[in-house]
Structures are given as C-alpha cells and as structure tokens.
Motif scaffolding. Structure first.
Motif, PDB file in Angstrom:
ATOM      1  N   GLN A 130       0.821  -1.214   0.000  1.00 29.90           N
ATOM      2  CA  GLN A 130       0.000   0.000   0.000  1.00 29.90           C
ATOM      3  C   GLN A 130       0.858   1.268   0.000  1.00 29.90           C
ATOM      4  OE1 GLN A 130      -2.577   0.298   3.396  1.00 29.90           O
ATOM      5  NE2 GLN A 130      -3.423   2.295   2.801  1.00 29.90           N
ATOM      6  N   TYR A 131       2.009   1.206   0.677  1.00 28.32           N
ATOM      7  CA  TYR A 131       2.837   2.396   0.840  1.00 28.32           C
ATOM      8  C   TYR A 131       4.013   2.445  -0.131  1.00 28.32           C
ATOM      9  CZ  TYR A 131       0.315   3.802   5.014  1.00 28.32           C
ATOM     10  OH  TYR A 131      -0.655   4.223   5.884  1.00 28.32           O
ATOM     11  N   ILE A 159      -0.271  10.354   3.842  1.00 29.31           N
ATOM     12  CA  ILE A 159      -0.921   9.622   2.761  1.00 29.31           C
ATOM     13  C   ILE A 159       0.056   8.572   2.218  1.00 29.31           C
ATOM     14  CG2 ILE A 159      -1.938   9.837   0.455  1.00 29.31           C
ATOM     15  CD1 ILE A 159      -3.645  10.983   2.671  1.00 29.31           C
ATOM     16  N   SER A 162       1.757   5.207  -2.531  1.00 26.52           N
ATOM     17  CA  SER A 162       1.207   4.756  -3.809  1.00 26.52           C
ATOM     18  C   SER A 162       0.331   5.818  -4.466  1.00 26.52           C
ATOM     19  CB  SER A 162       0.391   3.477  -3.601  1.00 26.52           C
ATOM     20  OG  SER A 162      -0.627   3.689  -2.629  1.00 26.52           O
ATOM     21  N   CYS A 163       0.014   6.904  -3.740  1.00 27.75           N
ATOM     22  CA  CYS A 163      -0.833   7.974  -4.280  1.00 27.75           C
ATOM     23  C   CYS A 163       0.030   8.987  -5.040  1.00 27.75           C
ATOM     24  CB  CYS A 163      -1.585   8.677  -3.154  1.00 27.75           C
ATOM     25  SG  CYS A 163      -2.735   7.622  -2.244  1.00 27.75           S
ATOM     26  N   ASN A 164      -0.637   9.812  -5.857  1.00 26.25           N
ATOM     27  CA  ASN A 164       0.055  10.901  -6.539  1.00 26.25           C
ATOM     28  C   ASN A 164      -0.424  12.242  -5.987  1.00 26.25           C
ATOM     29  OD1 ASN A 164      -2.432  11.485  -7.728  1.00 26.25           O
ATOM     30  ND2 ASN A 164      -1.950  10.361  -9.597  1.00 26.25           N
ATOM     31  N   ASN A 167      -4.276  12.718  -5.854  1.00 26.77           N
ATOM     32  CA  ASN A 167      -4.923  11.947  -4.791  1.00 26.77           C
ATOM     33  C   ASN A 167      -4.772  12.636  -3.443  1.00 26.77           C
ATOM     34  OD1 ASN A 167      -3.500   9.049  -6.387  1.00 26.77           O
ATOM     35  ND2 ASN A 167      -5.551   9.885  -6.679  1.00 26.77           N
ATOM     36  N   VAL A 168      -3.578  13.169  -3.215  1.00 25.93           N
ATOM     37  CA  VAL A 168      -3.322  13.870  -1.956  1.00 25.93           C
ATOM     38  C   VAL A 168      -4.140  15.151  -1.884  1.00 25.93           C
ATOM     39  CG1 VAL A 168      -1.556  14.976  -0.534  1.00 25.93           C
ATOM     40  CG2 VAL A 168      -1.009  12.896  -1.808  1.00 25.93           C
ATOM     41  N   ARG A 171      -7.760  14.893  -0.804  1.00 27.45           N
ATOM     42  CA  ARG A 171      -7.965  14.572   0.610  1.00 27.45           C
ATOM     43  C   ARG A 171      -7.443  15.673   1.536  1.00 27.45           C
ATOM     44  NH1 ARG A 171      -5.725   8.285   0.821  1.00 27.45           N
ATOM     45  NH2 ARG A 171      -6.543   7.623  -1.202  1.00 27.45           N
TER      46      ARG A 171
END
Length: 252
Positions: A130-131, A159, A162-164, A167-168, A171
């Motif tokens: 996930q990370y 966060i 794996s997010c870009n 995505n950040v 949130r």
C-alpha cells in the motif's frame, strides 16, 4: 536619511537599577537587529552588494533607501515609538524592510505547493504494498506550501506513497479555511484585473483552478519565456523546504 540607532536611543528610561524588570527577561534584541539590517543594506560598506539587494527586493539601493525615507515621513506607523514601558519599538528601517520584502513577492501568492515522498524505513510488512511508491520503496507523502523564507504555511502528512499529487490534494485540508470563510481577505490588481483570492504556484499535474498558477510548458514568445523562468525559480522554494526537512528528520 537612513541612520543607525545611536547609543542614547538604546537606553531604557524609568527602570530602577536595583532590579531587572520582568519584561527584560524576554528581550527581542531589536537594537541589534537594526544594526545588522543597517550593516547589511546601507550605503556605508554594506554586506550585500547592489546585485544581491536587487535580487532580494526587486529594486536598486537608491530607490530602496528613498522609499524608506518617504514612507517614514508620510506614515506614523513606520516611525519608531516607545511602548507602554518606555522601550523603543521596531526601527523604521526594520518595519519598511519587512513591508518592501512582502511587496517584492508575487502579488497574492501564498507560496509554492508540492508533494514529497518520505521513505518509511521500518514500515510493517503487511502495509508495504500500500505504501510503495514508484521506486518500490515504502514512503509517506508530505504535501506542503512553502515561501521563499522556507516558512511552511500548510502541511498535510501521512498519505500512502502509492498515491500521486492529485490523490493527496483531493484529501487535503489546504482549502478548508477558504471553504469555511476563515481565510483572510486578499485583494490585488494585476494588468487591470482585480482578484480577491490568493493562489499557489504549482506544477502541471495540478488542476487548472484559479488558486493554482502553473508554468508554461513550451513558451514561444519572450513574455511567456520570462514568466515560465520566474515561475519555475519561485517554485523551487518548496523544494528547498523539502530538502531541509529531509536533512534534519527521518521516519523510522
């Protein structure tokens, strides 16, 4: 004319010699700060030369000093006054320098926004997928807004890697103050257009919102090239802030 504070100005009046006043235990060294500022930017053998001053304040030294003198003459706020205990406040040069520095920045700009992947050395095995970021290392993402003084106005951390950036952003609480009416009012005019909202410098991955100012990817005319160069240079502030944070802290 800009002059250094004299020794007579630094004396404290009406303070008994037998005891140290309570407020003196938290001195701000205003006099020393004025002397450093005067030595840095005055005409008399300054620490910073004319080119360095122009880079910092976007003006030549004669104009810099003339503005300070005229502002002090015309506005009581910028004149030096004593506080309730008789101690001298900030010098006119310190007040004016702070104001000029703010004006020399991009009008309406809070800072530069970006995200940084921070390696998580001891991430639990169950969370590694996930990370894991693009380089397959487990990371946590820090979203931050920083200005040229490396002052961090906003930070959103934790966060998964794996997010870009988008995505950040979706949130992030970065616009919460605006949405809830807590943001300070900002009004400025550029090229005859009035604006009432601050903005951030960002790269091309961020959406085309009014609060983001991106660079020009393939500038063709000189005006666009100049804007792209200045935008890219100013946006490096947040990268410098990330570098300082990574040099001082690590995630175990």
């Amino acid at each position: 004319m800009i002059i250094p504070q004299t020794q007579s100005q630094r004396t404290t009046e009406n303070v008994p010699d037998c005891e140290t006043p309570r407020w003196d235990t938290n001195r701000r060294d205003r006099e020393m700060g004025h002397e450093r500022l005067y030595n840095d930017y005055s005409f008399d053998n300054p620490v910073y030369n004319s080119n360095q001053l122009r880079q910092r304040f976007r003006m030549q030294r004669p104009l810099f000093c003339r503005i300070i003198n005229k502002v002090v003459e015309g506005d009581v706020y910028f004149q030096q006054r004593r506080n309730a205990v008789g101690k001298l406040g900030l010098s006119p040069m310190k007040k004016c320098t702070a104001a000029i520095k703010n004006v020399s920045l991009w009008l309406g700009m809070i800072g530069s926004i970006d995200c940084m992947h921070w390696e998580w050395k001891n991430c639990p095995m169950a969370w590694k997928a996930q990370y894991a970021g693009q380089n397959k290392k487990t990371t946590l993402i820090l979203e931050a807004v920083a200005d040229q003084d490396l002052w961090i106005w906003h930070a959103f951390f934790g966060i998964p890697g794996s997010c870009n950036n988008l995505n950040v952003l979706y949130r992030s609480p970065v616009f919460d103050d605006v949405l809830h009416g807590r943001a300070s009012p900002i009004n400025f005019t550029v090229n005859g257009h009035e604006y009432n909202m601050a903005y951030y410098l960002a790269n091309d991955i961020y959406p085309k919102w009014a609060t983001f100012i991106q660079g020009i990817t393939h500038p063709q005319i000189q005006k666009d090239k100049l804007f792209a160069d200045h935008q890219a240079a100013a946006r490096k502030d947040v990268e410098r802030a990330f570098g300082v944070l990574q040099a001082r802290f690590s995630i175990l």
